[in-house]
Each structure stands twice: as structure tokens, then as C-alpha cells.
Write a protein that holds these residues in place. Structure first.
Motif, PDB file in Angstrom:
ATOM      1  N   ARG A 122       0.828  -1.205   0.000  1.00  0.00           N
ATOM      2  CA  ARG A 122       0.000   0.000   0.000  1.00  0.00           C
ATOM      3  C   ARG A 122       0.865   1.258   0.000  1.00  0.00           C
ATOM      4  NH1 ARG A 122      -3.460  -1.654   4.303  1.00  0.00           N
ATOM      5  NH2 ARG A 122      -4.615  -3.158   3.119  1.00  0.00           N
ATOM      6  N   LYS A 123       1.907   1.263   0.829  1.00  0.00           N
ATOM      7  CA  LYS A 123       2.805   2.422   0.894  1.00  0.00           C
ATOM      8  C   LYS A 123       3.529   2.630  -0.437  1.00  0.00           C
ATOM      9  CE  LYS A 123       3.688   2.297   5.843  1.00  0.00           C
ATOM     10  NZ  LYS A 123       4.664   2.000   6.896  1.00  0.00           N
ATOM     11  N   ALA A 124       3.962   1.536  -1.058  1.00  0.00           N
ATOM     12  CA  ALA A 124       4.664   1.646  -2.337  1.00  0.00           C
ATOM     13  C   ALA A 124       3.741   2.210  -3.417  1.00  0.00           C
ATOM     14  CB  ALA A 124       5.193   0.281  -2.764  1.00  0.00           C
ATOM     15  N   ARG A 125       2.488   1.762  -3.419  1.00  0.00           N
ATOM     16  CA  ARG A 125       1.537   2.289  -4.405  1.00  0.00           C
ATOM     17  C   ARG A 125       1.256   3.762  -4.158  1.00  0.00           C
ATOM     18  NH1 ARG A 125      -3.626  -0.857  -4.440  1.00  0.00           N
ATOM     19  NH2 ARG A 125      -2.811  -1.894  -2.624  1.00  0.00           N
ATOM     20  N   GLN A 126       1.155   4.165  -2.902  1.00  0.00           N
ATOM     21  CA  GLN A 126       0.908   5.570  -2.574  1.00  0.00           C
ATOM     22  C   GLN A 126       2.087   6.432  -3.023  1.00  0.00           C
ATOM     23  OE1 GLN A 126      -1.464   7.192  -0.220  1.00  0.00           O
ATOM     24  NE2 GLN A 126      -2.888   5.482  -0.332  1.00  0.00           N
ATOM     25  N   ALA A 127       3.302   5.927  -2.858  1.00  0.00           N
ATOM     26  CA  ALA A 127       4.491   6.682  -3.249  1.00  0.00           C
ATOM     27  C   ALA A 127       4.586   6.832  -4.765  1.00  0.00           C
ATOM     28  CB  ALA A 127       5.743   5.997  -2.715  1.00  0.00           C
ATOM     29  N   GLN A 128       4.071   5.860  -5.511  1.00  0.00           N
ATOM     30  CA  GLN A 128       4.143   5.921  -6.971  1.00  0.00           C
ATOM     31  C   GLN A 128       3.112   6.870  -7.565  1.00  0.00           C
ATOM     32  OE1 GLN A 128       3.716   1.919  -8.311  1.00  0.00           O
ATOM     33  NE2 GLN A 128       5.888   1.446  -8.054  1.00  0.00           N
TER      34      GLN A 128
END
Length: 151
Positions: A122-128
């Protein structure tokens, strides 16, 4: 009759969704089956697996052979570990309560790992994601200096 635990494909083109079924080994992939024991959605991260542990364990004890993918799913859900522990109970290495305690400990650790993986994803998707579009106001024009007025 040889019995297999395998995946039965559903879903549209390039959007697979599978049923985990127990079927005769001679039946076609998406054909007749004996019992449906779960579902598998590989498109989510991590993959979503819903499985009836008791039914899967019963079929393993009856001699059903899982395919490679289903074996991996059963391992992920702890069915093979539970079968291993119940074999230890049968051999007299430890009692049933100890086996269930070991399984519950493993299951809680496994669930924590899965939740951690979901949070990281979830964090990786938010950062992208790109930040929302912000309209910028034009910079004010520089003031004109009148050199003649100053003198």
C-alpha cells in the motif's frame, strides 16, 4: 480412481480467477469436479486465497494428490503443516493440544507477515502516485523602475 486437487480457471481473458477443486485426474481442466474447496485470485497483492482447511485436509488424508500450484497454496495456508503435525500426533511424538498450539503460533506469525506485506505494498503504491494537480498562479510582473523620477 486417481483424484487430484487442482485449479479450475474462471474469469475473463487476462483476468484469471480460479476455483480450487478436487477432481478425477482424467476429467478436463474446467470440467466435472467432485468438490470445490476454495478460491484463488492471483491478481491481488498478495494473492487472495480462501480455502476450507478441513475439507482440504480430509482429501489429503484420503490420498488426493495436489498439483504443484495447489501444493504451494496449501503450504501458504498451512494445510500441509497441519497434516505434518497430525502425523506427529499419530506417531505419538506429541499430543493433539500441542499440535494445535504449534499450528496457532505459526498461523499468527504468518498472518502478521501477510499484513506487513500488504502495508508495504500500500505504501509503495501511494508513493508511486503523482501528487494531485495544483494550479499555480503566475508570478507577479516585476515593477518598472523609473530612473528619471528618482533623480
Amino acid at each position: 480412481m486417481p483424484v487430484k486437487m487442482r485449479l479450475q480457471r474462471h474469469g475473463s481473458k487476462k483476468r484469471p480467477f480460479y476455483f480450487i477443486v478436487v477432481a478425477d485426474a482424467r476429467a478436463p481442466r474446467d470440467g466435472k469436479f467432485i468438490q470445490k474447496i476454495g478460491t484463488y485470485n492471483p491478481l491481488t497483492v498478495p494473492a487472495t486465497v480462501q480455502l476450507d482447511r478441513q475439507k482440504a485436509l480430509e482429501w489429503l488424508h484420503k490420498g488426493a494428490q495436489p498439483t504443484d500450484t495447489v501444493r504451494r497454496i496449501l503450504s501458504y495456508k498451512g494445510v500441509l503443516y497441519l497434516k505434518h503435525l497430525l502425523r506427529g500426533v499419530k506417531l505419538g511424538l506429541f499430543d493433539d493440544a500441542t499440535a494445535m498450539e504449534k499450528f496457532q503460533k505459526w498461523h499468527s506469525e504468518h498472518e502478521a507477515t501477510i499484513n506487513k506485506r500488504q502495508q508495504e505494498n500500500r505504501k509503495a503504491r501511494q508513493a508511486q502516485r503523482r501528487p494531485p494537480f495544483v494550479r499555480r498562479t503566475p508570478a507577479p510582473a516585476p515593477e518598472k523602475r523609473d530612473d528619471a523620477a528618482e533623480a
